[in-house]
Design a protein around this motif. Sequence first.
Motif, PDB file in Angstrom:
ATOM      1  N   VAL A  35      -3.821  -6.936  -7.114  1.00  0.00           N
ATOM      2  CA  VAL A  35      -2.566  -6.214  -6.880  1.00  0.00           C
ATOM      3  C   VAL A  35      -1.545  -6.571  -7.961  1.00  0.00           C
ATOM      4  N   GLU A  36      -1.441  -7.859  -8.293  1.00  0.00           N
ATOM      5  CA  GLU A  36      -0.507  -8.311  -9.332  1.00  0.00           C
ATOM      6  C   GLU A  36      -0.845  -7.675 -10.678  1.00  0.00           C
ATOM      7  N   HIS A  37      -2.139  -7.591 -10.979  1.00  0.00           N
ATOM      8  CA  HIS A  37      -2.557  -7.001 -12.257  1.00  0.00           C
ATOM      9  C   HIS A  37      -2.101  -5.554 -12.375  1.00  0.00           C
ATOM     10  N   TYR A  38      -2.341  -4.771 -11.338  1.00  0.00           N
ATOM     11  CA  TYR A  38      -1.965  -3.358 -11.414  1.00  0.00           C
ATOM     12  C   TYR A  38      -0.454  -3.164 -11.346  1.00  0.00           C
ATOM     13  N   ALA A  39       0.243  -4.086 -10.713  1.00  0.00           N
ATOM     14  CA  ALA A  39       1.709  -4.028 -10.732  1.00  0.00           C
ATOM     15  C   ALA A  39       2.210  -4.270 -12.154  1.00  0.00           C
ATOM     16  N   TYR A  40       1.549  -5.188 -12.868  1.00  0.00           N
ATOM     17  CA  TYR A  40       1.941  -5.494 -14.249  1.00  0.00           C
ATOM     18  C   TYR A  40       1.668  -4.323 -15.182  1.00  0.00           C
ATOM     19  N   THR A  41       0.503  -3.711 -15.059  1.00  0.00           N
ATOM     20  CA  THR A  41       0.153  -2.616 -15.968  1.00  0.00           C
ATOM     21  C   THR A  41       0.805  -1.300 -15.555  1.00  0.00           C
ATOM     22  N   GLY A  42       1.190  -1.194 -14.274  1.00  0.00           N
ATOM     23  CA  GLY A  42       1.781   0.046 -13.790  1.00  0.00           C
ATOM     24  C   GLY A  42       0.777   1.157 -13.544  1.00  0.00           C
ATOM     25  N   GLU A  43      -0.514   0.833 -13.566  1.00  0.00           N
ATOM     26  CA  GLU A  43      -1.552   1.857 -13.405  1.00  0.00           C
ATOM     27  C   GLU A  43      -1.712   2.320 -11.954  1.00  0.00           C
ATOM     28  N   TRP A  44      -1.281   1.472 -11.023  1.00  0.00           N
ATOM     29  CA  TRP A  44      -1.515   1.801  -9.611  1.00  0.00           C
ATOM     30  C   TRP A  44      -0.428   1.165  -8.768  1.00  0.00           C
ATOM     31  N   THR A  45       0.208   1.954  -7.934  1.00  0.00           N
ATOM     32  CA  THR A  45       1.218   1.429  -7.025  1.00  0.00           C
ATOM     33  C   THR A  45       0.753   1.721  -5.601  1.00  0.00           C
ATOM     34  N   PRO A  46       0.010   0.803  -5.013  1.00  0.00           N
ATOM     35  CA  PRO A  46      -0.589   1.073  -3.691  1.00  0.00           C
ATOM     36  C   PRO A  46       0.432   1.022  -2.569  1.00  0.00           C
ATOM     37  N   THR A  47       0.136   1.769  -1.516  1.00  0.00           N
ATOM     38  CA  THR A  47       0.924   1.679  -0.282  1.00  0.00           C
ATOM     39  C   THR A  47       0.502   0.416   0.467  1.00  0.00           C
ATOM     40  N   THR A  48       1.225   0.117   1.532  1.00  0.00           N
ATOM     41  CA  THR A  48       0.878  -1.050   2.352  1.00  0.00           C
ATOM     42  C   THR A  48      -0.531  -0.896   2.934  1.00  0.00           C
ATOM     43  N   ASP A  49      -0.858   0.300   3.379  1.00  0.00           N
ATOM     44  CA  ASP A  49      -2.191   0.540   3.943  1.00  0.00           C
ATOM     45  C   ASP A  49      -3.270   0.388   2.869  1.00  0.00           C
ATOM     46  N   GLU A  50      -2.966   0.844   1.675  1.00  0.00           N
ATOM     47  CA  GLU A  50      -3.953   0.731   0.592  1.00  0.00           C
ATOM     48  C   GLU A  50      -4.167  -0.727   0.189  1.00  0.00           C
ATOM     49  N   VAL A  51      -3.123  -1.509   0.213  1.00  0.00           N
ATOM     50  CA  VAL A  51      -3.276  -2.940  -0.080  1.00  0.00           C
ATOM     51  C   VAL A  51      -4.164  -3.594   0.976  1.00  0.00           C
ATOM     52  N   GLU A  52      -3.964  -3.226   2.222  1.00  0.00           N
ATOM     53  CA  GLU A  52      -4.788  -3.780   3.297  1.00  0.00           C
ATOM     54  C   GLU A  52      -6.248  -3.367   3.125  1.00  0.00           C
ATOM     55  N   LEU A  53      -6.481  -2.108   2.722  1.00  0.00           N
ATOM     56  CA  LEU A  53      -7.848  -1.645   2.483  1.00  0.00           C
ATOM     57  C   LEU A  53      -8.459  -2.390   1.304  1.00  0.00           C
ATOM     58  N   LEU A  54      -7.665  -2.622   0.267  1.00  0.00           N
ATOM     59  CA  LEU A  54      -8.157  -3.391  -0.889  1.00  0.00           C
ATOM     60  C   LEU A  54      -8.581  -4.786  -0.449  1.00  0.00           C
TER      61      LEU A  54
END
Length: 486
Positions: A341-360
């Motif tokens: 999650v931190e990696h994609y927040a840094y690159t800006g490639e993916w901004t997941p919802t709360t549900d998507e983070v839970e699925l991840l």
Amino acid sequence: MTSPARLRVAPSPTGDPHVGTAYMSLFNLAFARKTGGQFVLRIEDTDRARYVADSEQQIFDTLRWLELPWDEGPDVGGPYAPYRQSERLDTYRPYVEQLLESGQAYYCWCSSDRLKELREQQQKDKVSQTGYDRLCLGKTREERAAMPGFTENPVVRMLIPDDAPLDFADIIRGKVSAPRPDDQVILKADGFPTYHLAVVVDDHLMGITHVVRGEEWISSTPKHVLLYRMLGLPTPAFAHMPLLRNTDKSKISKRKNPAARLTWFREQGYLPEALRNFLQLLAYPPVEGETEVATFDEFVAGFDWTKVNTVGPIFDLKKLDWLNGHYIRSLSDAELADRIVEHYAYTGEWTPTTDEVELLRRATPLISERLVLLSEALDKLQFLFTPDAGIEIAEDAGKALNDDSPRVLDAAIDALAELADWSTATIETALRAAVVDGLGIKPKFAFGPLRVGITGSRVSPPLFESMELLGRESSLRRLRNFRDTL
């Protein structure tokens, strides 16, 4: 017992930080920690023509990401502030005046055109000793103005004496010899000092005991030793690390190799601890025997300059990939999910919802054994975050299907529709009974069409676990959609 040492790294903010900045920081910090001393970060920003405004922040961010902290620096302060050379201009002028008054430096009014012509003529004549010809030495401004190639704004040059020391002691290499320098510019026409003067003055005033830098600075060291002598200052110890090399033995540069950019490693999804471990192995043996995995604290505990190999280390990304995979697998599933999650927040490639983070988080165990880079996670799990109608069948996956695919899908859909318990175990049991036993298809061929229907790909995380994560309705909808296309 070695007394506490003070070391520094002094990058220039001229763009994306070079990986060499981290390499030098690691070894400087290791010796500072080994001796109970201090590690200083100084920004050498006197080259205003190449200055890049956000580069300094990138230096701070990347070194902090690598967990290579400094005890003093522009952003944390310290007893020798300021730590930016551009904020220290008044510091250097008295040293320039001292050298001018003692006759060890002089003003030079030669224009850039005149210096260019001089270099070209020396190359044409193939002279053995190139460099400035001292045209301005001993002349007043008026005397020099009467001659060609004059400019109103002079520089100041140091006067290299005949007995200039050309040998120096290096704590890695022993006795080192360097070519004789010409009369170096120490103060530019814009009033900014050159690197050669500023580095000597700053290292002295900041109490630096050991100057550790790349071997490309060996040829400059006699100039620096001479400046210490001219100014009556004690000379620090010098150590010149071998240059990082590409696999073809060429010097690693940002222009030719993206891996020379320090931020590239973060963009690609390398873990900081893996890159730090990798840098420890450049020009230095494993901490213990053949074991290449070691923490920074273990590196510090046994640190010794005599262990440094002066042969330029090869920057082998395959080794780094192996280390990164090792460190990824040493994380817990929860920690790995956080890093992704931190990696994609840094690159800006993916901004997941709360549900998507839970699925991840639930899906992370399915890919942890196969990840080399954090950036690979989304490719492997994209099917989980794609609407059922948006699943696209990869070309190679479609070509791999055979004539049994419609039968397999029909049997699977019927079996799955009857399931009351949607769990990995019951999904696998039902599909094996319907497809392997019921249709007599070997297991390695039985589930290919189902994998393609669920993920759109021929290769994916474990099928049954993936279906459990997707849920009954989504899994059946995808299989039915895919069956309709056959």
